[in-house]
Design an enzyme around this catalytic site. Structure first.
Site: not given
Ligand code: EPU
Length: 342
Positions: A166, A242, A338
């Site tokens: 990012r 995010s 972000e």
């Molecule tokens: N998780 C939780 N609780 C929550 C949310 C997530 O426990 O409320 C856990 C999930 O169970 C999982 C882990 O956190 O084990 C990761 O969650 P998720 O796959 O939803 O991805 P993220 O890390 O929360 C990132 C990106 C997203 C992108 C997703 C999928 C960032 C800041 N965000 O989110 O990007 O869509 O991975 O690759 O890196 C964005 O940048 O706007 C965005 C949506």
């Protein structure tokens, strides 16, 4: 060139914050942007300027007392087409997902995992957008930009963009200095699915699809369904995806958390550092589905802050700081937005 004085920014930020700009300038060509810069320099206009894309990563804290610039450059040009690869030059004003749809439709592969990310092509090169195991930088060959002070054009190689998670030079030392006008993408004629992200394989197998059977359209469809199941539609519930970045911490910090929570999700960055999902940290602090006035934490993904209706930028900022304080107190980890505060 389209110029609107005292313009509402409601349609220009996905958080749905009711801010205004003193002036909005939309340009369709590099020449129009250069004319605008020349005129501004002639007039000695020193008011602030802000370049936006789809407004999906912005939080307006007050009205913007200056000029908001927005690209409507919609060029699409094949620069080089070879047996394995194709290089395409895309105008910054393309809506990101419309470009991904075009690419997949034409058999130019690679961007499928980045389907449905909100925003526009110019911002994708500034923000290095990413999802489901892919990042824009993996496909960007070079970036064309215009110096907003002098109007001069400059090309940046991928190395010069200094891409990281990012992050790019356009968010750091060159912040506010350049407007991206075109992005050159290098894509493949042969489809090789990127299924490294755990949730992706699970979603495919839930639909009875084996990894070997997946084609580009199905992968795109799966990503779209996954995003829709986790992320709110900004037309219905204002948000900026995010809100925080996932913090990268020393391994010892992660190990301390894992002693108490053996199932803490994490990704290794390198031998010394680990990425911990901010959404998980926020959920552990009890914020998922909760609200502070008109600002809320999305019930299905705690990383997403939402405008419950009529929230101001300040309301969202207060919630942001409260969550940061709680995560710091409980885990000793600093989480950073972000989203850009304006
Ligand atoms: N998780 C939780 N609780 C929550 C949310 C997530 O426990 O409320 C856990 C999930 O169970 C999982 C882990 O956190 O084990 C990761 O969650 P998720 O796959 O939803 O991805 P993220 O890390 O929360 C990132 C990106 C997203 C992108 C997703 C999928 C960032 C800041 N965000 O989110 O990007 O869509 O991975 O690759 O890196 C964005 O940048 O706007 C965005 C949506």
């Amino acid at each position: 060139m389209n110029i609107i004085e005292n313009c509402s920014l409601l349609e220009h930020n996905t958080f749905g914050i009711a801010a205004t700009a003193r002036r909005l300038v939309e340009y369709s060509t590099v020449e129009e942007l250069q004319d605008f810069i020349r005129q501004r320099n002639l007039e000695g206009d020193r008011t602030p300027q802000l370049h936006i894309g789809g407004g999906s990563n912005l939080l307006f804290l007050k009205d913007f007392e200056g000029t908001v610039l927005h690209s409507r450059i919609l060029d699409l040009e094949v620069i080089r087409d070879e047996s394995e690869e194709v290089c395409v030059r895309v105008g910054a004003g393309w809506v990101w997902d419309e470009w991904v749809e075009q690419a997949v439709g034409k058999g130019w592969y690679g961007l499928e995992n980045l389907s449905l990310i909100p925003g526009e092509v110019g911002a994708s090169a500034v923000q290095n957008i990413g999802a489901y195991g892919a990042e824009a930088k993996d496909f960007i060959l070079k970036v064309e930009a215009v110096d907003l002070q002098t109007g001069e054009q400059r090309r940046f190689s991928t190395e010069e963009c200094q891409y990281a998670y990012r992050h790019s030079i356009f968010k750091a030392e060159l912040r506010g200095r350049y407007a991206v006008t075109h992005v050159h993408f290098l894509l493949n004629h042969h489809f090789r699915p990127n299924l490294d992200y755990g949730a992706l394989l699970q979603a495919l197998s839930k639909n009875g699809v084996e990894a070997g059977q997946v084609d580009a359209n199905l992968l795109r469809r799966t990503i779209i369904d996954l995003r829709n199941s986790k992320l709110p539609d900004p037309k219905q519930l204002g948000n900026a995806g995010s809100f925080f970045m996932n913090p990268i911490v020393q391994r010892s910090v992660y190990e301390r958390i894992a002693e108490q929570y053996p199932n803490v999700p994490h990704y290794d960055v390198d031998a010394k550092r680990v990425k911990v999902p901010a959404g998980w940290l926020i959920e552990q602090c009890g914020w998922k589905g909760k609200a502070l006035g008109r600002a809320g934490v999305y019930e299905r993904q705690a990383l997403v802050l939402v405008n419950l209706g009529g929230a101001t930028g300040h309301d969202i900022e207060v919630l942001c700081h409260t969550i940061q304080d709680d995560v710091r107190q409980r885990f000793g980890i600093e989480i950073s937005p972000e989203v850009n505060f304006i």
